[in-house]
Write an enzyme that holds these catalytic residues in place. Structure first.
Site, PDB file in Angstrom:
ATOM      1  N   ASN A 176      37.930   9.115 -47.247  1.00 11.19           N
ATOM      2  CA  ASN A 176      38.289  10.530 -47.331  1.00 11.19           C
ATOM      3  C   ASN A 176      38.313  11.078 -45.916  1.00 11.19           C
ATOM      4  OD1 ASN A 176      38.253  11.151 -50.356  1.00 11.19           O
ATOM      5  ND2 ASN A 176      36.343  10.006 -50.033  1.00 11.19           N
ATOM      6  N   GLU A 177      39.518  11.114 -45.384  1.00 12.31           N
ATOM      7  CA  GLU A 177      39.684  11.518 -43.996  1.00 12.31           C
ATOM      8  C   GLU A 177      39.581  13.040 -43.870  1.00 12.31           C
ATOM      9  OE1 GLU A 177      39.460   9.257 -42.004  1.00 12.31           O
ATOM     10  OE2 GLU A 177      40.886   7.621 -42.196  1.00 12.31           O
ATOM     11  N   PRO A 178      39.417  13.562 -42.635  1.00 12.70           N
ATOM     12  CA  PRO A 178      39.364  15.012 -42.453  1.00 12.70           C
ATOM     13  C   PRO A 178      40.531  15.689 -43.172  1.00 12.70           C
ATOM     14  CG  PRO A 178      38.849  13.929 -40.404  1.00 12.70           C
ATOM     15  CD  PRO A 178      39.238  12.838 -41.356  1.00 12.70           C
TER      16      PRO A 178
ATOM     17  N   SER B 225      40.279  16.208 -46.465  1.00 12.69           N
ATOM     18  CA  SER B 225      40.100  15.882 -47.883  1.00 12.69           C
ATOM     19  C   SER B 225      39.389  17.032 -48.587  1.00 12.69           C
ATOM     20  CB  SER B 225      39.246  14.615 -48.048  1.00 12.69           C
ATOM     21  OG  SER B 225      39.930  13.505 -47.534  1.00 12.69           O
TER      22      SER B 225
ATOM     23  N   THR C  76      40.489   6.019 -37.443  1.00 17.53           N
ATOM     24  CA  THR C  76      39.982   5.023 -38.397  1.00 17.53           C
ATOM     25  C   THR C  76      40.683   3.692 -38.178  1.00 17.53           C
ATOM     26  OG1 THR C  76      39.603   6.765 -40.014  1.00 17.53           O
ATOM     27  CG2 THR C  76      39.717   4.517 -40.870  1.00 17.53           C
TER      28      THR C  76
END
Ligand code: F6R
Length: 658
Positions: free
Chosen positions: A180-182, A184, A199
């Site tokens: 869950n990347e920034p 999300s 990532t």
């Protein structure tokens, strides 16, 4: 609940964990997530594994399944290793465990080298008695148009098993949990995500290069994670320190998905000291609790106050101290005036242009002894370029000031050479030999094999022994070139090729007896007055840490053996390419003029294979010479902001007292 205590109190000071028997309290004022800090990842992992083992056993007694949410990445490896130990030595069975992994790259074949299926089998499942049909991972082979459906059924399956009893997490440098990347959302569910650049850069090492890292992944969502009844997040190493602070102390924001864990009623962060280093209780413990004002704490507090207020130390007033939670310090020492002068002088005394000691000078307040005037100095360089990157200015000064300087290159550094670079060299030798008929069949074979293998090598295939040899040779040549550039004879360059490093993969073997002996033998041979070693803790699993462990053990043994020369041997620690010592910790700061800094840059350029984008770039896109210069300039700037003289750049050291 994790019952083993952490090692630090609210004020970041050590408490004897063995005696208290209780986990430490939280620094409630700043921290919004319960956080336990351990001395190192190993101790922390033991506590987490113990909690998981107890949970599994409790569920067994109740005849219920234990539903675990598991993570991959480097952080949980030590927890899995400890679980395997508990399984083997204490009979913990995994027969009632059902597990769901957080994520998987997309697309990804399960038997591929980098698949999380393979990771989980290698790190845990193959070593315990979990039934083969009891673990689940997002399926990286799901056809694109069926991923949404896959996500739904993955969540339903978790629900059908009764929901997650325990979710283990790591944290990305950008704050991601799972993938869950920034950005999300809190209500996000299992889905396909685009991976953040940082990532992918962090994973480039596993795939051989950034371009080979998949751009997408299937991940459980934030809401899926928050539904777990218990969440434990792990973080090791200095590189995680800023994001840990953001997640634990700042407000909840989708820009740092781990901050959503502030909303979870039963979440614990388990971190090591390095990852905790940006928390207020570590950075400014006097703001959190009563502290014992020893010299170290005073230096830390005064420099912190000066930098926070943007005022040179000598201009700090009583009011500044009182307004910033340090009135008890003033009460103890008197006036700001005396305090300022004392700390200013201490900082002044750390600065020296004579890292090997200044002959014929009073050395009472100098970082190094003046005698012997000509010292034998042994610089340990974990990789072939750390000597010049991290302490090139000091290296040069030691040589110029007449000391006998040796370098111990600890590892071959072979995995960091790109295939095309290695092929260029192998081809060169093969062509040369063809033309001149060099008659060493073995040499011809090695280079021909290496060239052939490099021409046909597929993505993610490991290097053959011959390729590793060629790559190691390239780095050795570059190191020798740097030594010549600095001016030391190449005989003073010692290549240890420590065996722990020689796996051909990012993952290394544990430190072994041969590694320690190689370091010991070199120290015994040189009998140095000074040892310089990389004290880089930014990556606790990394090569620098293992290399330091080998030096510490070698020095400990030599000391214990009563070797005479060891009584006079001082050990100075420098930091790697990423981080510098905190200003209050620095015990020797060696300034560089603009010309000296430029010379250092040229010395770094000798490492051609590490220029113009390296194999293991990580998340920092700067070249090594840029990182080194920015860091060295940054240190000089800090000294200047504290009110000391303005230098172009500085290299910094901490003395390790054993
Ligand atoms: C892994 C995962 C990621 C990692 C994170 C930290 O399943 O979901 O969120 O936990 O990227 O990775 P490491 O532990 O390698 O620093």
């Amino acid at each position: 609940m994790i019952s083993e205590p952490s090692v630090l109190n609210n004020a970041g000071q050590e408490i004897s964990s063995a005696h208290t028997g209780e986990p430490m309290q939280q620094a409630i004022t700043y921290e919004k997530i319960p956080t336990n800090i351990y001395a190192d990842a190993k101790a922390a992992s033991r506590a987490v594994a113990k909690e998981i083992a107890e949970l599994i056993r409790t569920k067994q007694r109740e005849n219920k399944p234990c539903v675990l949410g598991l993570a991959t990445g480097s952080s949980p490896k030590t927890v899995y290793a400890e679980l395997i130990r508990i399984h083997r030595e204490e009979g913990l069975s995994f027969r009632n465990v059902i597990s769901f992994n957080l994520d998987e790259y997309y697309p990804m074949e399960p038997d591929s080298l980098q698949s999380y299926v393979r990771f989980m089998k290698e790190q845990l499942f193959d070593h315990v008695d979990i039934p083969a049909d009891a673990y689940f991972l997002p399926d990286g082979t799901t056809p694109y148009n069926q991923i949404a459906e896959f996500g739904r059924s993955y969540e339903e399956k978790i629900e059908a098993m009764g929901g997650l009893d325990f979710q283990l997490l790591g944290i990305g440098g950008n704050g991601h949990i799972g993938f869950n990347e920034p950005g999300s959302l809190q209500n996000s569910k299992t889905r396909l995500m685009m991976l953040d650049h940082s990532t992918r850069a962090a994973a480039a090492g596993d795939f051989g290069s950034l371009t080979k890292v998949p751009k997408k992944a299937i991940t459980m969502g934030v809401s899926s994670i928050l539904k777990a009844r218990r969440v434990v997040l792990l973080a090791w190493g200095e590189r995680k320190a800023p994001v840990i602070r953001a997640a634990v102390e700042d407000t909840v924001t989708e820009q740092v998905p781990a901050s959503y864990l502030q909303l979870h009623p039963n979440c614990l962060f388990v971190i090591d000291e390095a990852a905790a280093s940006e928390l207020t209780r570590m950075k400014a413990p006097w703001l959190v609790d009563t502290v014992a004002w020893d010299n170290k704490m005073i230096k830390k507090a005064v420099t912190h106050l000066s930098l926070t207020l943007g005022k040179p130390i000598l201009k700090l007033t009583n009011k500044d101290y009182n307004d910033n939670g340090m009135s008890d310090l003033l009460a103890q020492v008197g006036q700001a005036y005396e305090l300022n002068i004392d700390v200013f002088n201490k900082l002044q005394h750390t600065i020296t242009g004579w890292p090997g000691g200044k002959p014929n000078a009073d050395d009472t307040n100098r970082p190094e002894r003046k005698l012997p005037a000509q010292k034998r100095c042994l610089i340990f360089s974990p990789h072939p370029d750390d000597d010049i990157i991290s302490m090139g200015g000091t290296f040069q000064r030691l040589h110029d000031q007449g000391h006998e300087v040796h370098v111990g290159y600890q590892t071959s550094g072979n995995i960091a050479v790109a295939d095309d670079e290695a092929l260029r060299f192998a081809d060169y030798v093969v062509d040369f030999n063809k033309q001149f008929g060099i008659d060493s069949p073995e040499a011809n074979r090695i280079f021909q094999d290496a060239a052939a293998s490099l021409r046909t090598k597929k993505d993610s295939e490991m290097d053959t022994a011959e390729v590793r040899y060629v790559k190691g040779l390239i780095r050795r040549g570059e190191a020798k070139s740097t030594c010549r550039f600095v001016g030391i004879p190449v005989e003073n360059a010692h290549f240890l090729n420590m065996p722990f490093y020689e796996t051909g993969k990012v993952e290394k073997k544990p430190l072994g007896e041969d590694d320690i002996l190689a370091v010991m033998n070199l120290i015994e041979q040189i009998k140095p007055h000074q040892i310089y070693a990389a004290g880089d803790l930014a990556d606790p699993h990394g090569t620098h840490k293992v290399c330091l462990d080998a030096i510490i053990e070698a020095v400990r043994r030599l000391k214990a053996s009563g070797a005479d020369f060891m009584q006079d041997c001082w050990v100075w620690l420098y930091r790697g390419a990423w981080a510098e010592w905190d200003i209050h910790e620095i015990e020797m700061a060696v300034p560089m003029s603009p010309d000296q800094l430029m010379r250092k840059r040229l010395g770094i350029f000798k490492h051609q294979s590490q220029k113009d984008g390296v194999v293991y770039q990580g998340t920092d896109s700067r070249e090594f010479w840029q990182r080194a210069e920015e860091r060295n300039r940054g240190t000089a700037e800090l000294y200047n902001r504290l009110g000391l003289a303005e230098y172009e750049a500085m290299e910094a050291f901490v003395r390790w007292k054993f």
